[in-house]
Write an enzyme that holds these catalytic residues in place. Structure first.
Site, short mmCIF file in Angstrom:
data_model
loop_
_atom_site.label_atom_id
_atom_site.label_comp_id
_atom_site.label_asym_id
_atom_site.label_seq_id
_atom_site.Cartn_x
_atom_site.Cartn_y
_atom_site.Cartn_z
CE LYS A 71 -1.43 14.62 41.82
NZ LYS A 71 -0.38 15.33 42.53
CE LYS B 182 -0.74 6.50 43.36
NZ LYS B 182 0.27 7.47 43.46
CE LYS C 209 0.08 11.80 49.09
NZ LYS C 209 1.30 12.53 49.33
#
Ligand code: TYM
Length: 334
Positions: free
Chosen positions: A115, A197, A200
């Site tokens: 992130k 993966k 979103k």
């Protein structure tokens, strides 16, 4: 005192559009486990602001997520479905646990590194201590089990380490939780790059199936899924695209990979993709229908929010008071 039922805690962020990965890796298992445990399912809106949010959008998404929990089949009369921000104990315990967590441990968290690289202009302290808030979520309710996808395993290990560290100093304060990882669907991969993966925040909309995608979009995304040139349907790591499609198929139909491989024996990738598309539509269409119906009943949802926030706060405060006493905070005078 022995607990009557074991306790389950889990949560999901109200950030971005939820994907099929969130559903198959987490929400679906929540429903299956909800009879067996005393369950707390939180909409973790406090975690969401570690990344900049539009306030109106966050509020809307948080409510949509809470509605989705109910639509998926979690009965809010029997389970506690609530907003994390409505229970101040999460923040209070997180502060205390921050003082029992090392910088080195947080530095190792892969989600933080990931992130931080994606939001280089906003590497805030909340993003860094995010796993400590997650530990507080879980430990506040003395959870025995935490159903999550594989990507949350590292955070869960840290939660266990913090609980054990605290218990070693102050006695048996926290239940040390176990992760519950589903047999299939624990890591749904991107449809465009099956080595990553499904997420979103993926910029390519074809990489993820969103829970509110309409049937044609779902079918189209499955049809475009990246596979390989092996031209055989086997469940093995050497064929990550095909394996991912089989995982999705199995998680949607409750079949085992062996059964699915037998079923698709002699079929081409086109047939597999079509079957996967139909299986996903079969799961998501009724779910979307229930979300739309529930959304109309504002008073009902409001009632769930109020009742469950009180219930969650009651349990959370019991642990919090115990912890505050252990670390030496002065007693309250009544
Ligand atoms: P979040 O909101 O990113 O994801 C919610 C749940 O969905 C799972 N998941 C997946 N499972 C399989 N395949 C995928 N591609 C996939 N993508 C996501 C996640 O593993 C998760 O179970 N930090 C957490 C939220 C949280 C939490 C907690 C969870 C906060 N406090 C306490 C459990 C207990 C998160 O960001 O999940």
């Amino acid at each position: 005192m022995e607990k009557e039922k074991k306790v389950l805690f889990s949560g999901m962020q109200a950030t971005g559009n939820l994907t099929l990965g969130n559903y198959l890796g987490a929400l679906k298992n929540w429903v299956t486990l909800s009879d067996e445990y005393e369950c707390y399912y939180s909409v973790v809106d406090m975690h969401s602001i570690t990344v900049r949010q539009d306030p109106a959008v966050l509020r809307k998404r948080a409510r949509a997520l809470l509605t989705l929990y109910i639509a998926a089949g979690i009965d809010p009369e029997k389970n506690c479905i609530y907003y994390q921000s409505h229970v101040s104990g999460h923040a209070e315990l997180a502060w205390i646990l921050n003082c029992f967590t090392y910088m080195g441990e947080l530095n190792r968290m892969t989600q933080f590194k990931d992130k931080a690289s994606k939001h280089a202009d906003n590497i805030n302290a909340g993003l860094f201590t995010y796993p400590v808030l997650m530990a507080a979520d879980i430990l506040l309710y003395q959870a025995d089990v935490v159903p999550v996808g594989i990507d949350q395993m590292q955070h869960l290990e840290l939660t266990r380490d913090i609980a054990q560290r605290f218990n070693a100093i102050y006695g048996d304060v926290f239940t040390v939780p176990e992760a519950y990882i589903g047999k299939v669907g624990a890591k749904i991969m991107s449809l465009q790059d099956p080595t990553r993966k499904m997420s979103k925040s993926d910029e390519n909309p074809n990489a993820s199936i969103y829970l509110m995608d309409d049937p044609d979009t779902i079918r189209r995304k499955c049809k475009r899924a990246v596979t390989d040139s092996e031209a055989q349907i086997l469940y093995r790591p050497e064929q990550p695209g095909v394996k991912n499609l089989l995982d999705i198929y199995c998680a949607c139909t409750n079949k085992t990979p062996e059964e699915a491989v037998r079923e698709f024996d002699g079929c081409g990738y086109g047939q597999l993709k079509e079957a996967v598309g139909e299986a996903v539509v079969g799961v998501l269409s009724p779910l979307q229908q229930r979300v739309r119906e529930l959304e109309k009943d504002k008073a009902y949802i409001d009632g769930v929010i109020k009742m469950n926030a009180e219930k969650a706060a009651y349990t959370a405060n019991k642990t919090l008071r115990k912890v505050q006493k252990k670390v030496g905070f002065p007693e309250r005078i009544r």
